[in-house]
Design a protein around this motif. Structure first.
Motif, PDB file in Angstrom:
ATOM      1  N   HIS A   1       9.010  -1.419  14.452  1.00 56.96           N
ATOM      2  CA  HIS A   1       8.091  -1.657  15.571  1.00 56.96           C
ATOM      3  C   HIS A   1       7.519  -0.328  16.086  1.00 56.96           C
ATOM      4  O   HIS A   1       6.318  -0.221  16.361  1.00 56.96           O
ATOM      5  CB  HIS A   1       8.821  -2.402  16.689  1.00 56.96           C
ATOM      6  N   TYR A   2       8.376   0.673  16.194  1.00 60.04           N
ATOM      7  CA  TYR A   2       7.935   1.987  16.688  1.00 60.04           C
ATOM      8  C   TYR A   2       6.859   2.560  15.750  1.00 60.04           C
ATOM      9  O   TYR A   2       5.815   3.037  16.205  1.00 60.04           O
ATOM     10  CB  TYR A   2       9.130   2.951  16.774  1.00 60.04           C
ATOM     11  N   ILE A   3       7.126   2.513  14.448  1.00 57.99           N
ATOM     12  CA  ILE A   3       6.180   3.083  13.473  1.00 57.99           C
ATOM     13  C   ILE A   3       4.827   2.375  13.578  1.00 57.99           C
ATOM     14  O   ILE A   3       3.770   3.013  13.642  1.00 57.99           O
ATOM     15  CB  ILE A   3       6.769   2.988  12.041  1.00 57.99           C
ATOM     16  N   LYS A   4       4.864   1.048  13.630  1.00 57.77           N
ATOM     17  CA  LYS A   4       3.608   0.290  13.734  1.00 57.77           C
ATOM     18  C   LYS A   4       2.846   0.664  15.001  1.00 57.77           C
ATOM     19  O   LYS A   4       1.630   0.863  14.978  1.00 57.77           O
ATOM     20  CB  LYS A   4       3.900  -1.213  13.759  1.00 57.77           C
ATOM     21  N   SER A   5       3.588   0.751  16.127  1.00 56.67           N
ATOM     22  CA  SER A   5       2.907   1.001  17.407  1.00 56.67           C
ATOM     23  C   SER A   5       2.266   2.387  17.440  1.00 56.67           C
ATOM     24  O   SER A   5       1.257   2.599  18.115  1.00 56.67           O
ATOM     25  CB  SER A   5       3.889   0.844  18.568  1.00 56.67           C
TER      26      SER A   5
ATOM     27  N   ILE B   1      -0.907   1.869   6.863  1.00 57.94           N
ATOM     28  CA  ILE B   1      -0.967   0.504   7.406  1.00 57.94           C
ATOM     29  C   ILE B   1      -1.020  -0.518   6.274  1.00 57.94           C
ATOM     30  O   ILE B   1      -0.330  -1.538   6.302  1.00 57.94           O
ATOM     31  CB  ILE B   1      -2.186   0.352   8.355  1.00 57.94           C
ATOM     32  N   SER B   2      -1.805  -0.220   5.235  1.00 55.73           N
ATOM     33  CA  SER B   2      -1.905  -1.160   4.121  1.00 55.73           C
ATOM     34  C   SER B   2      -0.558  -1.327   3.408  1.00 55.73           C
ATOM     35  O   SER B   2      -0.185  -2.428   3.001  1.00 55.73           O
ATOM     36  CB  SER B   2      -2.974  -0.688   3.125  1.00 55.73           C
ATOM     37  N   VAL B   3       0.201  -0.234   3.302  1.00 61.52           N
ATOM     38  CA  VAL B   3       1.537  -0.318   2.685  1.00 61.52           C
ATOM     39  C   VAL B   3       2.452  -1.213   3.527  1.00 61.52           C
ATOM     40  O   VAL B   3       3.199  -2.042   3.000  1.00 61.52           O
ATOM     41  CB  VAL B   3       2.151   1.097   2.523  1.00 61.52           C
ATOM     42  N   ILE B   4       2.367  -1.072   4.858  1.00 63.27           N
ATOM     43  CA  ILE B   4       3.216  -1.911   5.726  1.00 63.27           C
ATOM     44  C   ILE B   4       2.835  -3.389   5.577  1.00 63.27           C
ATOM     45  O   ILE B   4       3.700  -4.266   5.546  1.00 63.27           O
ATOM     46  CB  ILE B   4       3.109  -1.460   7.201  1.00 63.27           C
ATOM     47  N   VAL B   5       1.524  -3.657   5.451  1.00 65.35           N
ATOM     48  CA  VAL B   5       1.096  -5.055   5.266  1.00 65.35           C
ATOM     49  C   VAL B   5       1.616  -5.588   3.927  1.00 65.35           C
ATOM     50  O   VAL B   5       2.058  -6.740   3.830  1.00 65.35           O
ATOM     51  CB  VAL B   5      -0.442  -5.179   5.359  1.00 65.35           C
ATOM     52  N   GLN B   6       1.605  -4.757   2.894  1.00 60.93           N
ATOM     53  CA  GLN B   6       2.155  -5.192   1.596  1.00 60.93           C
ATOM     54  C   GLN B   6       3.634  -5.541   1.724  1.00 60.93           C
ATOM     55  O   GLN B   6       4.120  -6.474   1.103  1.00 60.93           O
ATOM     56  CB  GLN B   6       2.014  -4.079   0.560  1.00 60.93           C
ATOM     57  N   GLN B   7       4.350  -4.741   2.518  1.00 56.60           N
ATOM     58  CA  GLN B   7       5.802  -4.919   2.635  1.00 56.60           C
ATOM     59  C   GLN B   7       6.178  -6.023   3.617  1.00 56.60           C
ATOM     60  O   GLN B   7       7.083  -6.810   3.376  1.00 56.60           O
ATOM     61  CB  GLN B   7       6.467  -3.610   3.098  1.00 56.60           C
ATOM     62  N   GLY B   8       5.489  -6.022   4.771  1.00 57.36           N
ATOM     63  CA  GLY B   8       5.923  -6.909   5.866  1.00 57.36           C
ATOM     64  C   GLY B   8       4.993  -8.085   6.107  1.00 57.36           C
ATOM     65  O   GLY B   8       5.213  -8.856   7.043  1.00 57.36           O
ATOM     66  N   ARG B   9       3.945  -8.203   5.282  1.00 58.34           N
ATOM     67  CA  ARG B   9       2.968  -9.288   5.393  1.00 58.34           C
ATOM     68  C   ARG B   9       2.178  -9.231   6.711  1.00 58.34           C
ATOM     69  O   ARG B   9       2.617  -8.645   7.684  1.00 58.34           O
ATOM     70  CB  ARG B   9       3.635 -10.673   5.254  1.00 58.34           C
ATOM     71  N   ILE B  10       1.039  -9.861   6.691  1.00 49.88           N
ATOM     72  CA  ILE B  10       0.142  -9.793   7.844  1.00 49.88           C
ATOM     73  C   ILE B  10       0.744 -10.570   9.017  1.00 49.88           C
ATOM     74  O   ILE B  10       0.559 -10.232  10.177  1.00 49.88           O
ATOM     75  CB  ILE B  10      -1.276 -10.306   7.467  1.00 49.88           C
ATOM     76  N   LEU B  11       1.508 -11.622   8.709  1.00 51.62           N
ATOM     77  CA  LEU B  11       2.051 -12.429   9.807  1.00 51.62           C
ATOM     78  C   LEU B  11       3.158 -11.688  10.534  1.00 51.62           C
ATOM     79  O   LEU B  11       3.541 -12.051  11.641  1.00 51.62           O
ATOM     80  CB  LEU B  11       2.518 -13.803   9.323  1.00 51.62           C
ATOM     81  N   GLY B  12       3.659 -10.594   9.923  1.00 48.62           N
ATOM     82  CA  GLY B  12       4.660  -9.774  10.596  1.00 48.62           C
ATOM     83  C   GLY B  12       4.043  -8.767  11.567  1.00 48.62           C
ATOM     84  O   GLY B  12       4.762  -7.994  12.192  1.00 48.62           O
TER      85      GLY B  12
ATOM     86  N   SER C   1      -4.853 -16.311   4.117  1.00 45.87           N
ATOM     87  CA  SER C   1      -3.710 -17.213   4.262  1.00 45.87           C
ATOM     88  C   SER C   1      -3.573 -17.601   5.722  1.00 45.87           C
ATOM     89  O   SER C   1      -4.086 -16.920   6.611  1.00 45.87           O
ATOM     90  CB  SER C   1      -2.428 -16.526   3.760  1.00 45.87           C
ATOM     91  N   ASP C   2      -2.879 -18.706   5.953  1.00 49.95           N
ATOM     92  CA  ASP C   2      -2.681 -19.172   7.332  1.00 49.95           C
ATOM     93  C   ASP C   2      -1.658 -18.293   8.020  1.00 49.95           C
ATOM     94  O   ASP C   2      -0.608 -17.998   7.454  1.00 49.95           O
ATOM     95  CB  ASP C   2      -2.193 -20.626   7.334  1.00 49.95           C
ATOM     96  N   VAL C   3      -1.973 -17.869   9.241  1.00 46.01           N
ATOM     97  CA  VAL C   3      -1.047 -17.048  10.015  1.00 46.01           C
ATOM     98  C   VAL C   3      -0.614 -17.861  11.231  1.00 46.01           C
ATOM     99  O   VAL C   3      -1.458 -18.286  12.022  1.00 46.01           O
ATOM    100  CB  VAL C   3      -1.723 -15.733  10.473  1.00 46.01           C
TER     101      VAL C   3
END
Length: 285
Positions: free
Chosen positions: A91-95, A116-127, A167-169
């Motif tokens: 959460h800290y890294i994202k913020s 950011i794109s790497v985090i989306v690959q790892q944690g998905r957009i819904l995360g 995809s549906d979020v």
């Protein structure tokens, strides 16, 4: 380390040490194996990535090169380690990354987009629902740095994991692509070449997937392509060629009503002064 329950804060000494190693890391004369060993040593600490994102986002006294080195190291670490990080650290890294979307220095914006794109690959957009909000706010801001930062990030996500945007979020009434596509099409008319190029490049990533949103906007997309076919910037004309080449592969019927225009443009593009545009146009035949 942070106090119990508080927001994570870097330790001054640790910060200085890591900045020092990063400085050596980017120096051409440094002892690479030794630096590498030191970085490996730091990566044993659970909050090492927090230090990297802090340096990347906040070390205003540090050079752009050091901040960028911290960002790229962070990206490499997150590729393998993001899912195993403490959720509070995730959460800290994202913020810390989101405010970098509008950073005045282009290199920092672009590196933020890569992480950011790497985090989306790892944690998905819904995360990461806050990411979608931040991207929309930046795109709608009329501030060129924010728009370019968001669009560069979006184009990287479209390239790396386009299906994530179609995809549906949970919690969203529409798919992310439905939110972004009208804005991307609008940016075809931007006076800024960088925004025209990034928006066209982003939509092109969806031709093969052909989400409903693009299928329903096909007329507007094609009209936009024809306008951009005369763009003064060769990279934009090259992307128009690439789009038409893919469309004829995926579904030639889209182009049938416009075939005369398409063929005229492609003939012209085959003789373009820019070699890369001409080469891309030759793929059409």
């Amino acid at each position: 380390m942070a106090g119990q329950g508080g927001i994570w804060q870097p330790n001054e000494e640790g910060l200085r040490e890591i900045c020092g190693v990063l400085e050596q890391h980017i120096s051409p004369t440094s002892d690479k194996p030794r630096i590498w060993q030191q970085l490996q040593h730091y990566s044993q600490f659970p909050d090492f990535n927090n230090y990297l994102v802090f340096i990347f986002a906040h070390a205003q006294g540090a050079s752009v090169e050091i901040r960028q080195a911290a960002g790229l190291l962070l990206k490499n670490n997150l590729l393998s380690a993001f899912k195993s990080l403490d959720p509070a650290y995730q959460h800290y890294i994202k913020s810390q990354l989101l405010p970098c979307l509008g950073e005045a220095k282009k290199d920092i914006r672009n590196t933020a987009g890569t992480v950011i794109s790497v985090i989306v690959q790892q944690g998905r957009i819904l995360g990461w629902p806050e990411l979608l909000q931040a991207l929309v706010q930046c795109l709608d801001s009329n501030d060129i740095n924010h728009m370019e930062g968001a669009l560069d990030t979006l184009s990287k996500i479209c390239e790396d994991v386009p299906h994530e945007l179609d995809s549906d979020v949970p919690g969203l009434s529409e798919r992310p692509i439905d939110v972004f596509l009208p804005r991307l099409l609008q940016l075809f008319q931007s006076p800024h070449a960088s925004l025209r190029k990034l928006s066209l490049g982003s939509i092109n990533q969806f031709i093969m997937l052909m989400p409903t949103a693009l299928f329903l906007s096909m007329d507007q997309y094609l009209q936009g392509l024809f306008v951009l076919s005369c763009d003064p910037v060769p990279e934009v004309r090259k992307l128009v060629c690439a789009a038409l080449v893919q469309l004829i592969e995926v579904n030639p019927s889209f182009l049938e009503p416009h075939l005369k225009n398409v063929i005229e443009f492609m003939l012209q593009a085959s003789k373009d002064d820019d070699d890369e545009v001409a080469l891309e146009a030759c793929e059409f035949w």
